[in-house]
Design an enzyme around this catalytic site. Sequence first.
Site, PDB file in Angstrom:
ATOM      1  N   ASP A 169      -9.892 -15.674  -7.164  1.00  0.00           N
ATOM      2  CA  ASP A 169     -10.364 -17.053  -7.031  1.00  0.00           C
ATOM      3  C   ASP A 169     -11.849 -17.061  -6.676  1.00  0.00           C
ATOM      4  O   ASP A 169     -12.304 -16.273  -5.849  1.00  0.00           O
ATOM      5  CB  ASP A 169      -9.547 -17.746  -5.938  1.00  0.00           C
ATOM      6  CG  ASP A 169      -9.680 -19.252  -5.988  1.00  0.00           C
ATOM      7  OD1 ASP A 169      -9.717 -19.812  -7.093  1.00  0.00           O
ATOM      8  OD2 ASP A 169      -9.736 -19.870  -4.910  1.00  0.00           O
ATOM      9  N   GLU A 221     -11.464 -16.013 -12.158  1.00  0.00           N
ATOM     10  CA  GLU A 221     -11.465 -17.486 -12.100  1.00  0.00           C
ATOM     11  C   GLU A 221     -12.925 -17.921 -12.205  1.00  0.00           C
ATOM     12  O   GLU A 221     -13.687 -17.831 -11.250  1.00  0.00           O
ATOM     13  CB  GLU A 221     -10.820 -17.961 -10.797  1.00  0.00           C
ATOM     14  CG  GLU A 221     -10.655 -19.478 -10.707  1.00  0.00           C
ATOM     15  CD  GLU A 221     -11.891 -20.181 -10.172  1.00  0.00           C
ATOM     16  OE1 GLU A 221     -12.570 -20.873 -10.974  1.00  0.00           O
ATOM     17  OE2 GLU A 221     -12.184 -20.043  -8.975  1.00  0.00           O
ATOM     18  N   ASP A 257      -4.130 -26.537  -8.787  1.00  0.00           N
ATOM     19  CA  ASP A 257      -5.030 -27.579  -8.284  1.00  0.00           C
ATOM     20  C   ASP A 257      -5.072 -28.810  -9.186  1.00  0.00           C
ATOM     21  O   ASP A 257      -5.667 -29.822  -8.813  1.00  0.00           O
ATOM     22  CB  ASP A 257      -6.456 -27.031  -8.128  1.00  0.00           C
ATOM     23  CG  ASP A 257      -6.631 -26.206  -6.860  1.00  0.00           C
ATOM     24  OD1 ASP A 257      -5.870 -26.425  -5.897  1.00  0.00           O
ATOM     25  OD2 ASP A 257      -7.537 -25.353  -6.832  1.00  0.00           O
TER      26      ASP A 257
END
Length: 525
Positions: free
Chosen positions: A305, A352, A404
């Site tokens: 991430d 990501e 998300d």
Amino acid sequence: MTTENAQKSLFPRSSGVLLHPTSLPGRYGIGDLGEYAYRFVDWLVDTGQTIWQVLPLGPTGYADSPYQCLSAFAGNTNLISIDILVGEGWLSDADRQNVPPFPEDHVDYGWILPYHKDMLHRAYGNFKVNTRPERRAAFEAWCRDNADWLNDWVLFIALKEERDLRPWTEWEPDLALRKPAAIQAARERLADKLQEHQFLQWVFAEQWGNLRHYANERQVRLVGDLPIFVAHDSSDVWANPDKFYLDKKGNPEVIAGVPPDYFSPTGQRWGNPLYRWDKMAATGYNWWIKRIQGILKQVDLIRIDHFRGFEAYWEIPATEETAVKGKWIKGPNIRFFEALRDQLGELPIIAEDLGEITKEVVELRDSLGLPGMKILQFAWSEPTNPFLPHNHVPHCVVYSGTHDNNTTVGWWNDPKEVTDKTRAFMFDYIGHDTVTEINWSMIKLGMRSPANTFVMPMQDVLGLGAEARMNTPGQPSGNWTWRLTVQQLFDPLPKDRLTHVTRLYQRRPDQQEVKYGDVAVQDRE
């Protein structure tokens, strides 16, 4: 092996599902590593999926977010299967008779946490007095093998529990700053509690390892998630203060976030302490290497991430209430990944790379041969949008949406997210003047993409609306609670349709050929 061959080996043409274990069905109020985890693997196999993607597996703290874990190494013991503990003889059938009527479709953390804590405490009590010698030896060996992070974790969580879960910077100074005499006295005073937490981590690691083995035997690979930053209130920061920018009391001097943008005029102030990359480099990035090795004991591939933070990260003075007065600071860049490669070989990493990405970040990603991410919900602006399927490159990972995002159905039905212009563009793109099942339209776009890898949230397979959303960024509560029900898992229609489109677009070529006339084919538009 060449870089291209390594990419094909790590990322063959395939598809899979994003579902965090807390979202699995079961009678104990939260998904666990028991019966339905194995049934979900079987479901993946039946539908031709070869990827199961999960969120971070660590112990959660405030707001139950898996992205603010209390440890980068420990496991979330709320995922421990109570039924497997009964099978071990550490709980009895009587212990699980009076299960509260927990909700089936969401996790009520305030209700389930005390229940699970009590059950795990009972299991530990029985382990102490009722364990076969070979199991005791296995436990002790595991503790020795993991001592470098385990000893800090169990002391941290035992002290935190003793202090009503207060952040470590609010503990007595000698404990907060790890004065040797205070630490030694705490280890002696809390010896039994330390062993209990060791036991729980061993059980988690063993149950997860058995589940992973079951999945791998059936050609299902697990994709894990590694946030670049760690929580300030974590055993990692408490035990390694020299590796972070902290003041003399342990409070962050600077913190992580992202600058103001179109979506937020004040940016995002995450609050995570920032690494002292110079200190990390001086040790050969040893802490990070151990962190990557630790997660690779759990999963086959890792999504990192906020990958862009390795090239440059947004540094915010901790005294600032917003992210406005931050600045870009260069990260460790290629040197960090070269150190990882020296120790680990080819990197099984998904980058990501969402948000405002610079050419330097793209160059870093591509120089490492890492796939980036493409989100279909973000695609509908203009033909040059890189998230549109015709612009996908083979070496990337496509998602209909992520944890998300809203669910695809929720996204489609929200006029704030999908305007009339967006709808018109999508209708033009897919060749229809109406869409009756937007989730299947999106899944088919992902499946037919030239990208090697496609992943869809389970909510999109089921066609669920905004009520099933996993997380809304910036919303402080009510996240991470959605659960799959038993009825949804065994509903034959979405299962048959997913099986069909997986065959149709050859996401698992060893499946049998599509035979037109099958029931599954009836979902053709």
